[in-house]
Motif scaffolding. Structure first.
Motif, PDB file in Angstrom:
ATOM      1  N   ARG A 251       0.839  -1.208   0.000  1.00 28.57           N
ATOM      2  CA  ARG A 251       0.000   0.000   0.000  1.00 28.57           C
ATOM      3  C   ARG A 251       0.871   1.254   0.000  1.00 28.57           C
ATOM      4  NH1 ARG A 251      -3.819  -0.324  -2.596  1.00 28.57           N
ATOM      5  NH2 ARG A 251      -5.493   0.722  -1.471  1.00 28.57           N
ATOM      6  N   ALA A 252       1.986   1.204   0.712  1.00 29.17           N
ATOM      7  CA  ALA A 252       2.926   2.329   0.702  1.00 29.17           C
ATOM      8  C   ALA A 252       3.457   2.557  -0.717  1.00 29.17           C
ATOM      9  CB  ALA A 252       4.079   2.058   1.671  1.00 29.17           C
ATOM     10  N   GLY A 253       3.768   1.459  -1.412  1.00 29.85           N
ATOM     11  CA  GLY A 253       4.210   1.564  -2.805  1.00 29.85           C
ATOM     12  C   GLY A 253       3.131   2.168  -3.687  1.00 29.85           C
ATOM     13  N   ASP A 254       1.878   1.771  -3.449  1.00 28.13           N
ATOM     14  CA  ASP A 254       0.759   2.342  -4.206  1.00 28.13           C
ATOM     15  C   ASP A 254       0.667   3.859  -3.985  1.00 28.13           C
ATOM     16  OD1 ASP A 254      -0.066  -0.055  -5.341  1.00 28.13           O
ATOM     17  OD2 ASP A 254      -1.454  -0.517  -3.717  1.00 28.13           O
ATOM     18  N   VAL A 255       0.882   4.284  -2.738  1.00 26.24           N
ATOM     19  CA  VAL A 255       0.858   5.722  -2.430  1.00 26.24           C
ATOM     20  C   VAL A 255       1.937   6.456  -3.235  1.00 26.24           C
ATOM     21  CG1 VAL A 255       1.416   7.438  -0.644  1.00 26.24           C
ATOM     22  CG2 VAL A 255      -0.163   5.568  -0.128  1.00 26.24           C
ATOM     23  N   VAL A 256       3.147   5.904  -3.231  1.00 21.79           N
ATOM     24  CA  VAL A 256       4.273   6.559  -3.918  1.00 21.79           C
ATOM     25  C   VAL A 256       3.995   6.650  -5.421  1.00 21.79           C
ATOM     26  CG1 VAL A 256       6.738   6.399  -4.461  1.00 21.79           C
ATOM     27  CG2 VAL A 256       5.931   5.859  -2.145  1.00 21.79           C
ATOM     28  N   LEU A 257       3.512   5.557  -6.012  1.00 20.09           N
ATOM     29  CA  LEU A 257       3.249   5.556  -7.457  1.00 20.09           C
ATOM     30  C   LEU A 257       2.082   6.482  -7.803  1.00 20.09           C
ATOM     31  CD1 LEU A 257       3.719   1.793  -8.452  1.00 20.09           C
ATOM     32  CD2 LEU A 257       5.382   3.664  -8.544  1.00 20.09           C
ATOM     33  N   THR A 258       1.052   6.507  -6.953  1.00 22.85           N
ATOM     34  CA  THR A 258      -0.077   7.407  -7.206  1.00 22.85           C
ATOM     35  C   THR A 258       0.387   8.857  -7.139  1.00 22.85           C
ATOM     36  OG1 THR A 258      -1.565   5.776  -6.207  1.00 22.85           O
ATOM     37  CG2 THR A 258      -2.447   7.989  -6.535  1.00 22.85           C
ATOM     38  N   MET A 259       1.277   9.145  -6.190  1.00 25.96           N
ATOM     39  CA  MET A 259       1.816  10.496  -6.074  1.00 25.96           C
ATOM     40  C   MET A 259       2.616  10.865  -7.327  1.00 25.96           C
ATOM     41  SD  MET A 259       1.689  13.074  -4.088  1.00 25.96           S
ATOM     42  CE  MET A 259       1.334  12.497  -2.443  1.00 25.96           C
ATOM     43  N   ALA A 260       3.375   9.916  -7.850  1.00 28.35           N
ATOM     44  CA  ALA A 260       4.122  10.169  -9.091  1.00 28.35           C
ATOM     45  C   ALA A 260       3.154  10.528 -10.221  1.00 28.35           C
ATOM     46  CB  ALA A 260       4.931   8.929  -9.475  1.00 28.35           C
ATOM     47  N   ALA A 261       2.037   9.820 -10.279  1.00 29.50           N
ATOM     48  CA  ALA A 261       1.031  10.097 -11.318  1.00 29.50           C
ATOM     49  C   ALA A 261       0.379  11.464 -11.100  1.00 29.50           C
ATOM     50  CB  ALA A 261      -0.021   8.984 -11.342  1.00 29.50           C
ATOM     51  N   ILE A 262       0.084  11.809  -9.836  1.00 30.20           N
ATOM     52  CA  ILE A 262      -0.479  13.136  -9.531  1.00 30.20           C
ATOM     53  C   ILE A 262       0.478  14.232  -9.997  1.00 30.20           C
ATOM     54  CG2 ILE A 262      -1.059  14.736  -7.641  1.00 30.20           C
ATOM     55  CD1 ILE A 262      -2.157  12.331  -6.078  1.00 30.20           C
ATOM     56  N   HIS A 263       1.777  13.969  -9.847  1.00 29.15           N
ATOM     57  CA  HIS A 263       2.795  14.937 -10.270  1.00 29.15           C
ATOM     58  C   HIS A 263       3.085  14.868 -11.774  1.00 29.15           C
ATOM     59  CE1 HIS A 263       4.519  16.865  -6.569  1.00 29.15           C
ATOM     60  NE2 HIS A 263       3.793  15.923  -6.009  1.00 29.15           N
ATOM     61  N   GLY A 264       2.309  14.040 -12.483  1.00 32.48           N
ATOM     62  CA  GLY A 264       2.407  14.038 -13.943  1.00 32.48           C
ATOM     63  C   GLY A 264       3.628  13.354 -14.512  1.00 32.48           C
ATOM     64  N   ARG A 265       4.162  12.364 -13.789  1.00 32.54           N
ATOM     65  CA  ARG A 265       5.315  11.633 -14.341  1.00 32.54           C
ATOM     66  C   ARG A 265       4.841  10.721 -15.473  1.00 32.54           C
ATOM     67  NH1 ARG A 265      10.261  13.080 -11.684  1.00 32.54           N
ATOM     68  NH2 ARG A 265       9.464  14.873 -10.530  1.00 32.54           N
ATOM     69  N   PRO A 266       5.379  10.882 -16.675  1.00 32.71           N
ATOM     70  CA  PRO A 266       4.883  10.074 -17.802  1.00 32.71           C
ATOM     71  C   PRO A 266       5.630   8.746 -17.924  1.00 32.71           C
ATOM     72  CG  PRO A 266       6.359  11.773 -18.607  1.00 32.71           C
ATOM     73  CD  PRO A 266       6.386  11.859 -17.099  1.00 32.71           C
ATOM     74  N   ASN A 267       4.905   7.652 -17.974  1.00 35.93           N
ATOM     75  CA  ASN A 267       5.453   6.319 -18.293  1.00 35.93           C
ATOM     76  C   ASN A 267       6.843   6.040 -17.738  1.00 35.93           C
ATOM     77  OD1 ASN A 267       3.108   5.930 -19.852  1.00 35.93           O
ATOM     78  ND2 ASN A 267       4.064   7.021 -21.555  1.00 35.93           N
TER      79      ASN A 267
END
Length: 241
Positions: free
Chosen positions: A107-123
């Motif tokens: 779940r912690a990993g999910d938080v980090v990846l979701t945050m990356a997506a919120i910050h607009g990190r592409p692929n």
């Protein structure tokens, strides 16, 4: 205060029951969880980020924090109760602890990846995702500096702040260095005790879910800071030197 001293005593009691072989198994399970999240859960994170309410980034970050704090605040009572019960055998306690720790790490990993997506990190590549998750899990609020140090250790003359993009091989070496640190941090008796203070090992039953709640809010802040400070296209995915 009271909750944290109880958590500390509980963690020390747990650590006393964990032998080095079990500690190794816990560490290996954590690393495989980090690898699995990094490889498999990016698309889900992008979808989650898109579905979070909010028109601007701070609103989405707050919504992410609320959502995960609710979920993790309610969870963890079973393993906490098992560990607190003096009659429960070590094997059962350890199995519950490992299952919960792997779940929390995912779940912690999910938080980090979701945050990356919120910050607009592409692929991002799987290696980038793994680096982000490891950096936040290990270094918390100083994730960016910890990641930069690992990259500097792994590289010859390439820095995170420089104009040069980081070769993929350098990032992979940095991930191995961080992975060893994660294992070391969790892989000794003292490490398990420290882990009990830092990460909610089923402390929900003992302290009413507060540890999970606090840990996840802190994790969201750390991940937000990492992506706010991290250069966008630092990795050269085509370079293998």
């Amino acid at each position: 205060g009271m909750p944290s001293s109880r958590a500390t005593r509980w963690a020390a009691k747990l650590a006393a029951r964990v032998n080095p072989a079990d500690a190794e198994r816990i560490a290996a399970r954590l690393m495989s969880t980090v690898d699995e999240v990094s490889a498999e859960r990016w698309e889900a994170a992008v979808k989650r980020a898109a579905e979070l309410p909010g028109a601007i980034r701070p609103e989405k970050v707050q919504a992410l924090s609320d959502q995960f704090a609710r979920e993790l605040g309610m969870a963890g009572a079973a393993a906490g109760a098992a560990a607190a019960a003096p009659t429960v055998g070590t094997a059962a306690t350890l199995a519950a602890t490992m299952a919960e720790l792997a779940w929390f790490t995912a779940r912690a990993g999910d938080v980090v990846l979701t945050m990356a997506a919120i910050h607009g990190r592409p692929n991002p590549t799987v290696d980038e995702r793994r680096a982000w998750v490891l950096a936040v899990l290990i270094y918390g609020g100083s994730a960016r500096d910890g990641l930069a140090r690992a990259i500097n250790e792994a590289s010859t003359g390439v820095t995170l702040a420089g104009e040069h993009r980081i070769p993929l091989a350098t990032l992979q070496t940095a991930n191995r260095l961080m992975g060893r640190r994660l294992v070391r941090r969790y892989g000794t008796r003292r490490g398990v005790a420290a882990l009990g203070r830092l990460v909610p090992l089923g402390l929900g039953a003992i302290i009413g879910g507060t540890a999970n709640y606090v840990a996840i809010r802190s994790l969201v802040r750390s991940a937000d800071e990492l992506f706010a400070r991290l250069p966008y296209s630092a990795i050269d995915a085509d370079s293998h030197d």
